[in-house]
Design an enzyme around this catalytic site. Structure first.
Site, mmCIF file in Angstrom:
data_model
loop_
_atom_site.group_PDB
_atom_site.id
_atom_site.type_symbol
_atom_site.label_atom_id
_atom_site.label_comp_id
_atom_site.label_asym_id
_atom_site.label_seq_id
_atom_site.Cartn_x
_atom_site.Cartn_y
_atom_site.Cartn_z
ATOM 1 N N GLU A 60 0.855 -1.186 0.000
ATOM 2 C CA GLU A 60 0.000 0.000 0.000
ATOM 3 C C GLU A 60 0.897 1.243 0.000
ATOM 4 O O GLU A 60 1.955 1.254 0.615
ATOM 5 C CB GLU A 60 -0.894 -0.011 1.230
ATOM 6 C CG GLU A 60 -1.888 1.150 1.282
ATOM 7 C CD GLU A 60 -2.733 1.155 2.541
ATOM 8 O OE1 GLU A 60 -3.853 1.687 2.483
ATOM 9 O OE2 GLU A 60 -2.276 0.631 3.577
ATOM 10 N N LYS A 133 -10.273 0.617 -1.959
ATOM 11 C CA LYS A 133 -10.316 0.270 -0.537
ATOM 12 C C LYS A 133 -11.656 0.650 0.093
ATOM 13 O O LYS A 133 -12.092 1.798 0.010
ATOM 14 C CB LYS A 133 -9.173 0.975 0.188
ATOM 15 C CG LYS A 133 -8.991 0.568 1.645
ATOM 16 C CD LYS A 133 -7.769 1.274 2.238
ATOM 17 C CE LYS A 133 -7.489 0.833 3.656
ATOM 18 N NZ LYS A 133 -6.291 1.532 4.205
ATOM 19 N N CYS A 173 -4.883 -3.488 3.506
ATOM 20 C CA CYS A 173 -4.557 -3.075 4.861
ATOM 21 C C CYS A 173 -5.711 -3.232 5.865
ATOM 22 O O CYS A 173 -5.981 -4.339 6.322
ATOM 23 C CB CYS A 173 -4.048 -1.629 4.831
ATOM 24 S SG CYS A 173 -3.104 -1.149 6.308
#
Length: 289
Positions: A60, A133, A173
């Site tokens: 990321e 995301k 993440c």
């Protein structure tokens, strides 16, 4: 509202005959210069390719860890255009690999926010998947303050893609804390989890979350991470790892830039699923939205 009715799936007619696959997770300590980060990424990709990796994943924020959270707004790109996306496409084609851009700041409909997007390119340099995301990180602990919703627009689509190596589920993440996301992907063979975990949360939860997602989905998890001290004063956890469907950490890198390489074995994965058919024993399913 979260959309999982149209999960991205491109069916490819050709599958690799070999049941094993060399994959790599790249660890970086990215800074505010996009060009410098791309040079470092290229160096590490070359190292992964020298170890015969055919699927290579960057962490990321591999292309920018700015001095301020808003710095990524100034380097955002339109989908299909820009230096970062060109780098990913050209590098994938140059080395004949599938390349995962852990996250790239892409234009959103909100002027002061970007999508934090994971992009996959195939061996011919074609973008075959994009995941924005969904879960945005927020933390207030001691001197640490994070609020991704201030600069990032959340995605609303669950994404999985068929590849010559099996079905790949995409996440980024903070998504790791939400196991229902992975259930909505259906049965996936590989889970991608490019990350930039903080040192505090990483030490407490990183390995546990990665191994849990591998075990409950009986999938390989490739988790490239930011790892070290950054120019902006932030410290990221690192500990990039590749975990097998039984939850065993095959390889890992604690700190600093480098490459984690492992061999994925589809026959072994099939044996795990046949011996313990937990995915077939499920009784509860998420409601259709």
């Amino acid at each position: 509202m979260l959309n999982h009715s149209g999960i991205f799936s491109k069916h490819l007619p050709e599958k690799e005959n070999n049941c094993t696959l060399r994959v790599a997770a790249i660890q970086m300590a990215s800074g505010p210069s996009v060009s410098a980060n791309l040079e470092e990424a290229l160096r590490l990709i070359e190292l992964a390719v020298s170890q015969e990796a055919k699927l290579v994943a960057l962490p990321e924020y591999f292309c920018i860890m700015g001095l301020r959270d808003t710095d990524k707004l100034s380097v955002r790109e339109q989908p299909g255009e820009g230096m970062v996306q060109s780098f990913l496409s050209e590098t994938a084609k140059r080395f004949g690999i599938w390349l995962v851009g852990g996250s790239v700041p892409l234009e959103s409909p909100v002027p002061d926010k970007v999508y934090n997007s994971c992009l996959i390119y195939d061996h011919e340099g074609r973008q075959v998947a994009r995941y924005d995301k969904i879960h945005l990180f927020g933390l207030e602990m001691g001197e640490e303050r994070f609020a991704e919703e201030k600069t990032i627009k959340a995605g609303d689509k669950v994404v999985a893609v068929d590849s010559p190596f099996g079905r790949i589920g995409l996440s980024i993440c903070y998504d790791l804390r939400f196991p229902e996301l992975y259930r909505l992907m259906g049965k996936v063979d590989i889970i991608l989890a490019p990350s930039a975990f903080t040192a505090i949360t990483g030490k407490a939860h990183w390995e546990t979350l990665i191994r849990a997602r591998a075990i409950e989905n009986q999938a390989y998890v490739i988790a490239p991470a930011q790892g070290g001290f950054h120019v902006n004063g932030r410290e990221t956890n690192g500990d990039s790892m590749i975990v097998d469907p039984w939850g065993v950490v095959i390889d890992r890198l604690a700190r600093g830039p480098g490459v984690v390489v492992a061999t994925l074995d589809r026959a072994y994965q099939s044996s795990v699923r046949a011996s313990l058919p937990a995915l077939e024993h499920r009784c509860l399913y998420p409601c259709q939205m």
